[in-house]
Design an enzyme around this catalytic site. Structure first.
Site, PDB file in Angstrom:
ATOM      1  N   TYR A 129       5.859   9.920  -7.641  1.00  9.02           N
ATOM      2  CA  TYR A 129       4.909   9.647  -8.720  1.00  9.02           C
ATOM      3  C   TYR A 129       5.475  10.242 -10.003  1.00  9.02           C
ATOM      4  O   TYR A 129       5.371   9.658 -11.076  1.00  9.02           O
ATOM      5  CB  TYR A 129       3.555  10.283  -8.394  1.00  9.02           C
ATOM      6  CG  TYR A 129       2.930   9.721  -7.143  1.00  9.02           C
ATOM      7  CD1 TYR A 129       2.198   8.533  -7.179  1.00  9.02           C
ATOM      8  CD2 TYR A 129       3.097  10.355  -5.909  1.00  9.02           C
ATOM      9  CE1 TYR A 129       1.633   8.001  -6.032  1.00  9.02           C
ATOM     10  CE2 TYR A 129       2.532   9.831  -4.759  1.00  9.02           C
ATOM     11  CZ  TYR A 129       1.807   8.655  -4.825  1.00  9.02           C
ATOM     12  OH  TYR A 129       1.269   8.128  -3.680  1.00  9.02           O
ATOM     13  N   GLU A 165      11.532   0.521   7.448  1.00  9.01           N
ATOM     14  CA  GLU A 165      12.597   0.315   6.470  1.00  9.01           C
ATOM     15  C   GLU A 165      13.703   1.349   6.607  1.00  9.01           C
ATOM     16  O   GLU A 165      14.595   1.430   5.788  1.00  9.01           O
ATOM     17  CB  GLU A 165      12.003   0.380   5.056  1.00  9.01           C
ATOM     18  CG  GLU A 165      10.913  -0.646   4.840  1.00  9.01           C
ATOM     19  CD  GLU A 165      10.388  -0.615   3.405  1.00  9.01           C
ATOM     20  OE1 GLU A 165      10.755   0.293   2.661  1.00  9.01           O
ATOM     21  OE2 GLU A 165       9.626  -1.523   3.066  1.00  9.01           O
ATOM     22  N   ASN A 204      -4.345  -0.221  -6.940  1.00 11.89           N
ATOM     23  CA  ASN A 204      -3.414  -1.299  -7.258  1.00 11.89           C
ATOM     24  C   ASN A 204      -3.916  -2.652  -6.773  1.00 11.89           C
ATOM     25  O   ASN A 204      -4.150  -2.868  -5.602  1.00 11.89           O
ATOM     26  CB  ASN A 204      -2.040  -0.943  -6.698  1.00 11.89           C
ATOM     27  CG  ASN A 204      -1.494  -2.003  -5.781  1.00 11.89           C
ATOM     28  OD1 ASN A 204      -1.398  -3.161  -6.160  1.00 11.89           O
ATOM     29  ND2 ASN A 204      -1.172  -1.615  -4.583  1.00 11.89           N
ATOM     30  N   CYS A 248       3.781  -0.099  -2.643  1.00 13.76           N
ATOM     31  CA  CYS A 248       3.243   1.221  -2.977  1.00 13.76           C
ATOM     32  C   CYS A 248       3.536   2.257  -1.902  1.00 13.76           C
ATOM     33  O   CYS A 248       3.440   3.443  -2.148  1.00 13.76           O
ATOM     34  CB  CYS A 248       1.752   1.155  -3.250  1.00 13.76           C
ATOM     35  SG  CYS A 248       0.909  -0.255  -2.625  1.00 13.76           S
ATOM     36  N   HIS A 249       3.916   1.816  -0.712  1.00 19.96           N
ATOM     37  CA  HIS A 249       4.204   2.780   0.355  1.00 19.96           C
ATOM     38  C   HIS A 249       5.529   3.494   0.115  1.00 19.96           C
ATOM     39  O   HIS A 249       5.846   4.446   0.797  1.00 19.96           O
ATOM     40  CB  HIS A 249       4.222   2.069   1.700  1.00 19.96           C
ATOM     41  CG  HIS A 249       5.229   0.989   1.817  1.00 19.96           C
ATOM     42  ND1 HIS A 249       5.046  -0.266   1.278  1.00 19.96           N
ATOM     43  CD2 HIS A 249       6.442   0.977   2.398  1.00 19.96           C
ATOM     44  CE1 HIS A 249       6.118  -0.992   1.547  1.00 19.96           C
ATOM     45  NE2 HIS A 249       6.987  -0.269   2.212  1.00 19.96           N
TER      46      HIS A 249
END
Length: 99
Positions: free
Chosen positions: A23, A80, A45, A53-54
């Site tokens: 952030y 990922e 969002n 956003c993760h």
DNA sequence: TATTTGACCAAGA
DNA sequence: ATCTTGGCCAAAT
């Protein structure tokens, strides 16, 4: 009118797969210190699927929050290649994406 | 216009 | 190391 949040979302879209950002970094990239407002932007969002956003976490490598639960966030990251152990990202410094 | 609200952060205890 | 505190800033109420 482009709000601060809009810029945050646009920036967040550019985070590559398998990487994360904080952030704080997002706010810094926008020449601001509103890292708190960034968190707010993600929480509410409106572009849920298009903005990853993760991939946005706390500056100390911990996950931070997630609308659908921090556990879900960890799972998405794991898919990922970003492994999370006890709420903290493994090799955080190594996976951190900078703008 | 004024107040409240966070998916935060850094420094103390 | 964990927990609490005060400060921070844009958006939503």
């Amino acid at each position: 009118m482009i709000t601060f949040n809009e810029k945050v979302w646009e920036l967040a879209k550019r985070i590559p797969e398998g990487k994360v950002t904080t952030y704080r970094e997002l706010a810094r990239a926008l020449n601001s210190r509103a890292y708190r407002a960034v968190g707010n932007a993600m929480h509410r969002n409106p572009y849920a699927p298009v903005v990853p956003c993760h991939r946005v976490v706390n500056s100390d490598g911990t996950l931070g929050g997630f609308a659908s639960g921090a556990v879900k966030k960890a799972e998405l990251l794991a898919e990922e290649g970003v492994k999370v152990k006890k709420g903290k990202i493994i090799g955080f410094e190594r996976k951190l994406h900078r703008f």
